[in-house]
Design a protein around this motif. Structure first.
Motif, PDB file in Angstrom:
ATOM      1  N   LEU A  87       2.400   1.685  -3.428  1.00 22.04           N
ATOM      2  CA  LEU A  87       1.420   2.045  -4.450  1.00 22.04           C
ATOM      3  C   LEU A  87       1.019   3.511  -4.370  1.00 22.04           C
TER       4      LEU A  87
ATOM      5  N   TYR B  96      -0.842  -3.289  -9.534  1.00 26.98           N
ATOM      6  CA  TYR B  96      -2.259  -3.348  -9.199  1.00 26.98           C
ATOM      7  C   TYR B  96      -3.032  -2.359 -10.052  1.00 26.98           C
ATOM      8  N   ARG B  97      -4.342  -2.576 -10.145  1.00 24.07           N
ATOM      9  CA  ARG B  97      -5.166  -1.818 -11.074  1.00 24.07           C
ATOM     10  C   ARG B  97      -5.068  -0.314 -10.848  1.00 24.07           C
ATOM     11  N   ARG B  98      -4.964   0.126  -9.623  1.00 23.59           N
ATOM     12  CA  ARG B  98      -4.945   1.557  -9.348  1.00 23.59           C
ATOM     13  C   ARG B  98      -3.737   2.247  -9.963  1.00 23.59           C
ATOM     14  N   MET B  99      -2.645   1.482 -10.158  1.00 24.47           N
ATOM     15  CA  MET B  99      -1.469   2.052 -10.803  1.00 24.47           C
ATOM     16  C   MET B  99      -1.526   1.905 -12.323  1.00 24.47           C
TER      17      MET B  99
ATOM     18  N   ASP C 114      -4.341   2.115 -14.139  1.00 22.49           N
ATOM     19  CA  ASP C 114      -5.345   3.022 -14.711  1.00 22.49           C
ATOM     20  C   ASP C 114      -4.748   4.300 -15.307  1.00 22.49           C
TER      21      ASP C 114
ATOM     22  N   THR D 120      -4.164  -7.711 -13.977  1.00 24.64           N
ATOM     23  CA  THR D 120      -3.295  -7.039 -13.010  1.00 24.64           C
ATOM     24  C   THR D 120      -2.934  -7.974 -11.865  1.00 24.64           C
TER      25      THR D 120
ATOM     26  N   ASP E  70      -3.466  -7.760  -8.762  1.00 22.68           N
ATOM     27  CA  ASP E  70      -4.505  -7.969  -7.757  1.00 22.68           C
ATOM     28  C   ASP E  70      -5.713  -8.707  -8.316  1.00 22.68           C
TER      29      ASP E  70
ATOM     30  N   GLU F 272       1.549   5.532  -7.744  1.00 27.34           N
ATOM     31  CA  GLU F 272       0.412   6.131  -8.440  1.00 27.34           C
ATOM     32  C   GLU F 272       0.644   7.623  -8.666  1.00 27.34           C
TER      33      GLU F 272
ATOM     34  N   ARG G 236       0.973   9.288 -12.404  1.00 30.33           N
ATOM     35  CA  ARG G 236       0.010  10.331 -12.796  1.00 30.33           C
ATOM     36  C   ARG G 236       0.735  11.634 -13.162  1.00 30.33           C
TER      37      ARG G 236
ATOM     38  N   GLU H  10       0.825  -1.206   0.000  1.00 27.77           N
ATOM     39  CA  GLU H  10       0.000   0.000   0.000  1.00 27.77           C
ATOM     40  C   GLU H  10       0.863   1.262   0.000  1.00 27.77           C
TER      41      GLU H  10
END
Length: 213
Positions: A69, A107-110, A112, A128, A130, A73, A77, A66
């Motif tokens: 990430l 993981y998906r949040r990174m 996107d 991904t 996760d 992220e 971005r 966490e």
């Protein structure tokens, strides 16, 4: 076509390494480039367990993931660091109607922000870290991606920048195009090599796959 992300589509490995050093600094620990390069291509929880051991952190692997990430992220971005030739090859494949999947341990949040930057020039499927039970070098990520595209892994070329990822793709039955970046990749059956994706086009991919069939 099955694409790895970190180090292959985008050169985010320096972001990962910087995030690991930041984590070590935050908790008064130490880190080095040798440790960082040992993690290239790994499942994130596997990397987190390695970090926990070698940084001596009193954190659960999930907490380490966490923290990394959050940093990753923000970095992605701020700027997506594309690898040479990657977007051009992806566009050529899309124009030719070749289905493509992204197969990453991030993981998906990174993922996107990368997909958003690609816009309509994206992927037909995304797998991904996760979203799988077993990360690379297990074949599950590549098997899942091929299944989501509705194709056989044996009919796919996977692009990878690490031995860990190449082992995953080969175990799934794919031909593996290895484009080394931050870590070396040893020769092995089913692997072909290119110095850069800028040197690769649809014709060369077809020839590579035919040569390994």
């Amino acid at each position: 076509m099955l694409w790895d992300m970190d180090g292959t589509l985008v050169d985010t490995e320096p972001y990962w390494i910087a995030s690991e050093y930041a984590l070590a600094e935050k908790y008064g620990s130490t880190w080095n480039d040798e440790h960082a390069l040992n993690l290239v291509g790994n499942d994130l929880l596997v990397s987190a367990r390695y970090i926990r051991e070698h940084m001596g952190l009193d954190l659960a692997p999930e907490e380490i993931v966490e923290e990394l990430l959050v940093l990753m992220e923000a970095a992605v971005r701020a700027e997506v660091p594309w690898r040479p030739g990657a977007r051009e090859l992806l566009a050529e494949l899309a124009e030719a109607g070749v289905p493509c999947a992204l197969v990453t341990m991030s993981y998906r949040r990174m993922v996107d922000p990368v997909l958003e930057a690609l816009g309509e020039q994206g992927f037909d499927a995304v797998v991904t870290g996760d979203a799988v039970s077993h990360g690379k070098p297990h074949p599950e990520p590549y098997l899942k991606a091929a299944a989501e595209l509705g194709v056989s892994p044996e009919d796919c070329v996977a692009i990878e920048d690490s031995d860990t990822g190449a082992r995953s793709a080969a175990a799934a039955g794919c031909t593996v195009l290895c484009v080394p970046n931050h870590v070396p990749i040893p020769p092995a059956p089913g692997r072909v090599f290119a110095a850069s994706l800028a040197d690769v086009d649809l014709g060369r991919l077809a020839a590579m796959h035919a040569g390994c069939a």
